[in-house]
Design a protein around this motif. Structure first.
Motif, PDB file in Angstrom:
ATOM      1  N   LYS A 200       1.838   4.103   2.224  1.00 51.00           N
ATOM      2  CA  LYS A 200       2.077   5.535   2.424  1.00 51.00           C
ATOM      3  C   LYS A 200       0.771   6.335   2.425  1.00 51.00           C
ATOM      4  CE  LYS A 200       2.936   6.401  -2.533  1.00 51.00           C
ATOM      5  NZ  LYS A 200       1.764   7.238  -2.758  1.00 51.00           N
ATOM      6  N   ASP A 201      -0.289   5.745   1.875  1.00 50.22           N
ATOM      7  CA  ASP A 201      -1.581   6.431   1.840  1.00 50.22           C
ATOM      8  C   ASP A 201      -2.281   6.426   3.192  1.00 50.22           C
ATOM      9  OD1 ASP A 201      -1.095   6.612  -0.896  1.00 50.22           O
ATOM     10  OD2 ASP A 201      -2.229   4.785  -1.326  1.00 50.22           O
ATOM     11  N   LEU A 202      -1.969   5.462   4.039  1.00 49.67           N
ATOM     12  CA  LEU A 202      -2.646   5.319   5.331  1.00 49.67           C
ATOM     13  C   LEU A 202      -1.974   6.219   6.364  1.00 49.67           C
ATOM     14  CD1 LEU A 202      -4.844   3.878   6.961  1.00 49.67           C
ATOM     15  CD2 LEU A 202      -3.185   2.094   7.468  1.00 49.67           C
ATOM     16  N   LEU A 203      -2.703   7.238   6.816  1.00 46.71           N
ATOM     17  CA  LEU A 203      -2.154   8.193   7.783  1.00 46.71           C
ATOM     18  C   LEU A 203      -2.086   7.609   9.187  1.00 46.71           C
ATOM     19  CD1 LEU A 203      -4.016  11.392   6.550  1.00 46.71           C
ATOM     20  CD2 LEU A 203      -1.624  10.818   6.189  1.00 46.71           C
ATOM     21  N   GLY A 204      -3.005   6.714   9.500  1.00 46.21           N
ATOM     22  CA  GLY A 204      -3.044   6.105  10.825  1.00 46.21           C
ATOM     23  C   GLY A 204      -4.466   5.925  11.313  1.00 46.21           C
ATOM     24  N   LEU A 205      -4.599   5.716  12.612  1.00 47.74           N
ATOM     25  CA  LEU A 205      -5.908   5.490  13.231  1.00 47.74           C
ATOM     26  C   LEU A 205      -6.302   6.694  14.074  1.00 47.74           C
ATOM     27  CD1 LEU A 205      -5.328   1.836  14.483  1.00 47.74           C
ATOM     28  CD2 LEU A 205      -6.545   2.517  12.418  1.00 47.74           C
ATOM     29  N   ILE A 206      -7.589   7.020  14.062  1.00 46.30           N
ATOM     30  CA  ILE A 206      -8.115   8.064  14.934  1.00 46.30           C
ATOM     31  C   ILE A 206      -9.293   7.488  15.724  1.00 46.30           C
ATOM     32  CG2 ILE A 206      -7.434   9.914  13.366  1.00 46.30           C
ATOM     33  CD1 ILE A 206     -10.418  10.173  12.599  1.00 46.30           C
ATOM     34  N   THR A 207      -9.670   8.189  16.773  1.00 46.01           N
ATOM     35  CA  THR A 207     -10.838   7.789  17.557  1.00 46.01           C
ATOM     36  C   THR A 207     -11.919   8.842  17.387  1.00 46.01           C
ATOM     37  OG1 THR A 207      -9.436   6.734  19.203  1.00 46.01           O
ATOM     38  CG2 THR A 207     -11.681   7.192  19.843  1.00 46.01           C
ATOM     39  N   LEU A 208     -13.113   8.403  17.010  1.00 41.64           N
ATOM     40  CA  LEU A 208     -14.256   9.291  16.836  1.00 41.64           C
ATOM     41  C   LEU A 208     -15.415   8.722  17.631  1.00 41.64           C
ATOM     42  CD1 LEU A 208     -15.296  11.821  15.334  1.00 41.64           C
ATOM     43  CD2 LEU A 208     -16.070  10.293  13.520  1.00 41.64           C
ATOM     44  N   ARG A 209     -15.726   9.395  18.754  1.00 42.67           N
ATOM     45  CA  ARG A 209     -16.784   8.922  19.657  1.00 42.67           C
ATOM     46  C   ARG A 209     -16.611   7.435  19.975  1.00 42.67           C
ATOM     47  NH1 ARG A 209     -19.283  12.396  16.218  1.00 42.67           N
ATOM     48  NH2 ARG A 209     -19.984  10.717  14.853  1.00 42.67           N
ATOM     49  N   GLU A 210     -15.394   7.091  20.418  1.00 39.73           N
ATOM     50  CA  GLU A 210     -15.022   5.741  20.860  1.00 39.73           C
ATOM     51  C   GLU A 210     -14.985   4.721  19.720  1.00 39.73           C
ATOM     52  OE1 GLU A 210     -17.285   4.444  24.207  1.00 39.73           O
ATOM     53  OE2 GLU A 210     -16.732   6.152  25.455  1.00 39.73           O
ATOM     54  N   GLU A 211     -15.082   5.190  18.489  1.00 37.00           N
ATOM     55  CA  GLU A 211     -14.967   4.302  17.332  1.00 37.00           C
ATOM     56  C   GLU A 211     -13.583   4.476  16.717  1.00 37.00           C
ATOM     57  OE1 GLU A 211     -17.204   3.421  13.040  1.00 37.00           O
ATOM     58  OE2 GLU A 211     -17.815   5.094  14.325  1.00 37.00           O
ATOM     59  N   LEU A 212     -12.924   3.384  16.420  1.00 37.97           N
ATOM     60  CA  LEU A 212     -11.592   3.407  15.847  1.00 37.97           C
ATOM     61  C   LEU A 212     -11.709   3.439  14.326  1.00 37.97           C
ATOM     62  CD1 LEU A 212      -8.722   3.332  17.052  1.00 37.97           C
ATOM     63  CD2 LEU A 212      -8.692   0.887  16.575  1.00 37.97           C
ATOM     64  N   ILE A 213     -11.127   4.474  13.703  1.00 39.14           N
ATOM     65  CA  ILE A 213     -11.281   4.667  12.257  1.00 39.14           C
ATOM     66  C   ILE A 213      -9.922   4.867  11.607  1.00 39.14           C
ATOM     67  CG2 ILE A 213     -12.258   6.158  10.459  1.00 39.14           C
ATOM     68  CD1 ILE A 213     -14.513   6.825  12.391  1.00 39.14           C
ATOM     69  N   ALA A 214      -9.654   4.105  10.542  1.00 37.13           N
ATOM     70  CA  ALA A 214      -8.454   4.297   9.741  1.00 37.13           C
ATOM     71  C   ALA A 214      -8.682   5.471   8.793  1.00 37.13           C
ATOM     72  CB  ALA A 214      -8.129   3.027   8.959  1.00 37.13           C
ATOM     73  N   VAL A 215      -7.636   6.299   8.605  1.00 35.13           N
ATOM     74  CA  VAL A 215      -7.745   7.470   7.733  1.00 35.13           C
ATOM     75  C   VAL A 215      -6.760   7.344   6.571  1.00 35.13           C
ATOM     76  CG1 VAL A 215      -7.552   9.977   7.555  1.00 35.13           C
ATOM     77  CG2 VAL A 215      -8.498   8.947   9.622  1.00 35.13           C
ATOM     78  N   ILE A 216      -7.288   7.465   5.353  1.00 34.11           N
ATOM     79  CA  ILE A 216      -6.484   7.402   4.140  1.00 34.11           C
ATOM     80  C   ILE A 216      -6.285   8.817   3.603  1.00 34.11           C
ATOM     81  CG2 ILE A 216      -6.384   6.516   1.756  1.00 34.11           C
ATOM     82  CD1 ILE A 216      -6.265   4.330   3.821  1.00 34.11           C
ATOM     83  N   ASP A 217      -5.063   9.142   3.183  1.00 37.67           N
ATOM     84  CA  ASP A 217      -4.825  10.404   2.486  1.00 37.67           C
ATOM     85  C   ASP A 217      -5.268  10.204   1.044  1.00 37.67           C
ATOM     86  OD1 ASP A 217      -3.894  12.662   1.180  1.00 37.67           O
ATOM     87  OD2 ASP A 217      -2.133  12.850   2.465  1.00 37.67           O
ATOM     88  N   LEU A 218      -6.484  10.670   0.714  1.00 35.45           N
ATOM     89  CA  LEU A 218      -7.039  10.428  -0.608  1.00 35.45           C
ATOM     90  C   LEU A 218      -6.207  11.121  -1.695  1.00 35.45           C
ATOM     91  CD1 LEU A 218      -9.487   8.819  -1.643  1.00 35.45           C
ATOM     92  CD2 LEU A 218     -10.743  10.975  -1.786  1.00 35.45           C
ATOM     93  N   ARG A 219      -5.551  12.208  -1.324  1.00 36.37           N
ATOM     94  CA  ARG A 219      -4.709  12.917  -2.292  1.00 36.37           C
ATOM     95  C   ARG A 219      -3.527  12.047  -2.711  1.00 36.37           C
ATOM     96  NH1 ARG A 219      -3.881  17.741   1.769  1.00 36.37           N
ATOM     97  NH2 ARG A 219      -3.205  15.888   2.891  1.00 36.37           N
ATOM     98  N   SER A 220      -2.906  11.432  -1.739  1.00 37.44           N
ATOM     99  CA  SER A 220      -1.794  10.527  -2.030  1.00 37.44           C
ATOM    100  C   SER A 220      -2.274   9.319  -2.814  1.00 37.44           C
ATOM    101  CB  SER A 220      -1.131  10.083  -0.716  1.00 37.44           C
ATOM    102  OG  SER A 220      -0.162   9.088  -0.941  1.00 37.44           O
ATOM    103  N   TYR A 221      -3.461   8.817  -2.465  1.00 41.05           N
ATOM    104  CA  TYR A 221      -4.026   7.647  -3.146  1.00 41.05           C
ATOM    105  C   TYR A 221      -4.229   7.927  -4.638  1.00 41.05           C
ATOM    106  CZ  TYR A 221      -7.420   3.902  -4.143  1.00 41.05           C
ATOM    107  OH  TYR A 221      -8.072   2.816  -4.677  1.00 41.05           O
ATOM    108  N   TYR A 222      -4.573   9.185  -4.970  1.00 36.13           N
ATOM    109  CA  TYR A 222      -4.782   9.568  -6.362  1.00 36.13           C
ATOM    110  C   TYR A 222      -3.524  10.151  -7.020  1.00 36.13           C
ATOM    111  CZ  TYR A 222      -9.802   8.723  -6.433  1.00 36.13           C
ATOM    112  OH  TYR A 222     -11.041   8.121  -6.411  1.00 36.13           O
TER     113      TYR A 222
END
Length: 452
Positions: A200-222
């Motif tokens: 549930k902490d993992l929001l999904g994947l985003i693209t930043l200048r052609e780089e694929l990055i996983a994004v974690i909701d740090l608030r949920s993680y804590y």
């Protein structure tokens, strides 16, 4: 205060920006006249444009090593308006840059000379308020003296080691991240590609200048509430050759703390989520650094692409890696490798099979051959909805035919090597990076789906 243009200045450690409205001219460093008992932060006096001005060493006021007067890149910046009685001594002048509002983050702290953070290319520029910075020139640095038997003994004040942190908020509490692991800060209003079966902490994947990055909701993680507002930001953090995004409530400040105020308490915190605390006046700031980041990376390693994983030889980037069929489920796009697809048919009713797996919808008869229908909706925990565009994709795996109901068929296309990112997951094998990263499609591993 809205900043339109900045001059970027550099030293060996950081990048800073100054509004060009405050700058009159840039020149080489002239001969300085020493000033006895000068205030800390100043280096002396010199003549600029017919006037005598006080030379302010920007590095000293930012708790950095003083500017080398003899260095080839050192420059003097004469100032406009109320600041014209001063000139700034800097290590290096880099460039002037027009401010793009989407890339600037203003910091609301009246006592801090850093008033904003600007994302320029691949690094962060800390924008300085000269009025606040120069107002810090208030105390005279005099060596302390102690008299023993009529002789004066001098004591030099040694520079104290410090560590720079980004301070941010989560649920009205302050946290800090060692700035060494921060790559950049971006707005949170981005499109995420969902990952089925993720935490549930993992929001999904985003693209930043052609780089694929996983994004974690740090608030949920804590364990905090995840409130969405315009102040939310994503911290792009790097550890080794791996990168991940951390969503937080708000950015507060960038600040250096002396090492004596940093207390490491690794063994005292449950789940290895905090490295220790910073004693900031009468309050405490929880901070984390490499060890905690490595724990976050470890828990989400299957979704994180390292630079090593994404290395692609330039000469092979235009070659076709595979052909896929793209389809939709609940308005999101997914793909199958065409190699396993036998045919596509219109939706038909299936016959239920007793004692079968929950993900099996039933069986159908196609030209005398029995085809098992497996529900991708149930595999992805999506509500099943059949519409007039629904199709059954019939795949052949290990001499057996299995059908998958989808909402609609979008496309059949060739995928080039540089459009492919490996994604090791229970259901997916790759992420397709299309339209320069604006369109992300999760490619399903049919064999994994069936084996599960």
């Amino acid at each position: 205060m809205q900043i339109q243009e900045i001059l970027i200045i550099k030293n060996s450690q950081e990048n800073y920006g100054i509004s060009t409205e405050d700058i009159n001219q840039i020149s080489r460093v002239p001969l300085l006249m020493d000033l006895p008992l000068r205030p800390y932060g100043t280096r002396g006096l010199c003549g600029v444009g017919g006037n005598i001005v006080s030379i302010v060493d920007v590095n000293l006021l930012l708790d950095l090593p003083e500017v080398d007067l003899k260095a080839q890149n050192s420059r003097l910046l004469s100032l406009n308006g109320d600041l014209s009685s001063n000139a700034l001594l800097v290590s290096e002048v880099y460039n002037t840059v027009d401010i793009e509002e989407a890339n600037i983050e203003y910091i609301d702290n009246a006592n801090d000379p850093i008033i904003a953070i600007y994302k320029y290319k691949d690094y962060l520029v800390q924008i300085i308020s000269l009025e606040t910075l120069i107002s810090n020139i208030s105390k005279v640095e005099i060596k302390s003296k102690e008299v023993h038997s009529g002789k004066v003994k001098l004591f030099d004040t040694k520079e104290e080691n410090s560590t720079k942190f980004l301070i941010f908020a989560m649920s009205n509490e302050r946290f800090a991240l060692n700035i060494d692991y921060l790559r950049e800060i971006i707005l949170s209003d981005v499109n995420y590609t969902d990952i089925a079966g993720s935490s549930k902490d993992l929001l999904g994947l985003i693209t930043l200048r052609e780089e694929l990055i996983a994004v974690i909701d740090l608030r949920s993680y804590y364990g905090f509430n995840s409130d969405k507002n315009e102040k939310n930001r994503i911290l792009i953090t790097s550890c080794g050759d791996e990168t991940i995004g951390l969503l937080v409530d708000d950015i507060i400040d960038i600040k250096s703390f002396p090492d004596r105020d940093i207390e490491y308490m690794r063994d005292s915190f449950e789940d290895n989520k905090i490295s220790g605390v910073i004693h900031d006046n009468n309050s405490l700031i929880s901070f984390f650094n490499k060890e905690v980041l490595e724990e976050i990376f470890s828990k989400n390693s299957r979704y994180i692409d390292s630079k090593e994983k994404n290395k692609i030889k330039a000469e092979d980037s235009s070659l076709t890696a595979l052909e896929v069929i793209v389809f939709k489920l609940a308005d999101k796009e997914y793909a199958f490798n065409v190699e396993f697809v036998a045919e596509i048919i219109d939706i038909v009713d299936s016959t239920k099979v007793a004692y079968s797996d929950d993900s099996v919808d039933g069986v159908i008869n196609i030209r005398g051959q029995i085809v098992t229908i497996v529900s991708l909706f149930k595999k992805l925990s999506i509500e099943t909805k059949i519409n007039e565009d629904s199709k059954i994709i019939v795949c052949e795996i290990n001499d057996s035919k299995i059908g998958f109901i989808v909402d609609s068929i979008s496309d059949i296309m060739d995928i080039k090597i540089d459009e492919l990112r490996t994604h090791d997951d229970e259901l997916f094998s790759n992420v397709l990076h299309l339209d320069g990263g604006k369109r992300l499609i999760l490619s399903m591993d049919i064999q994994k789906i069936v084996s599960n």
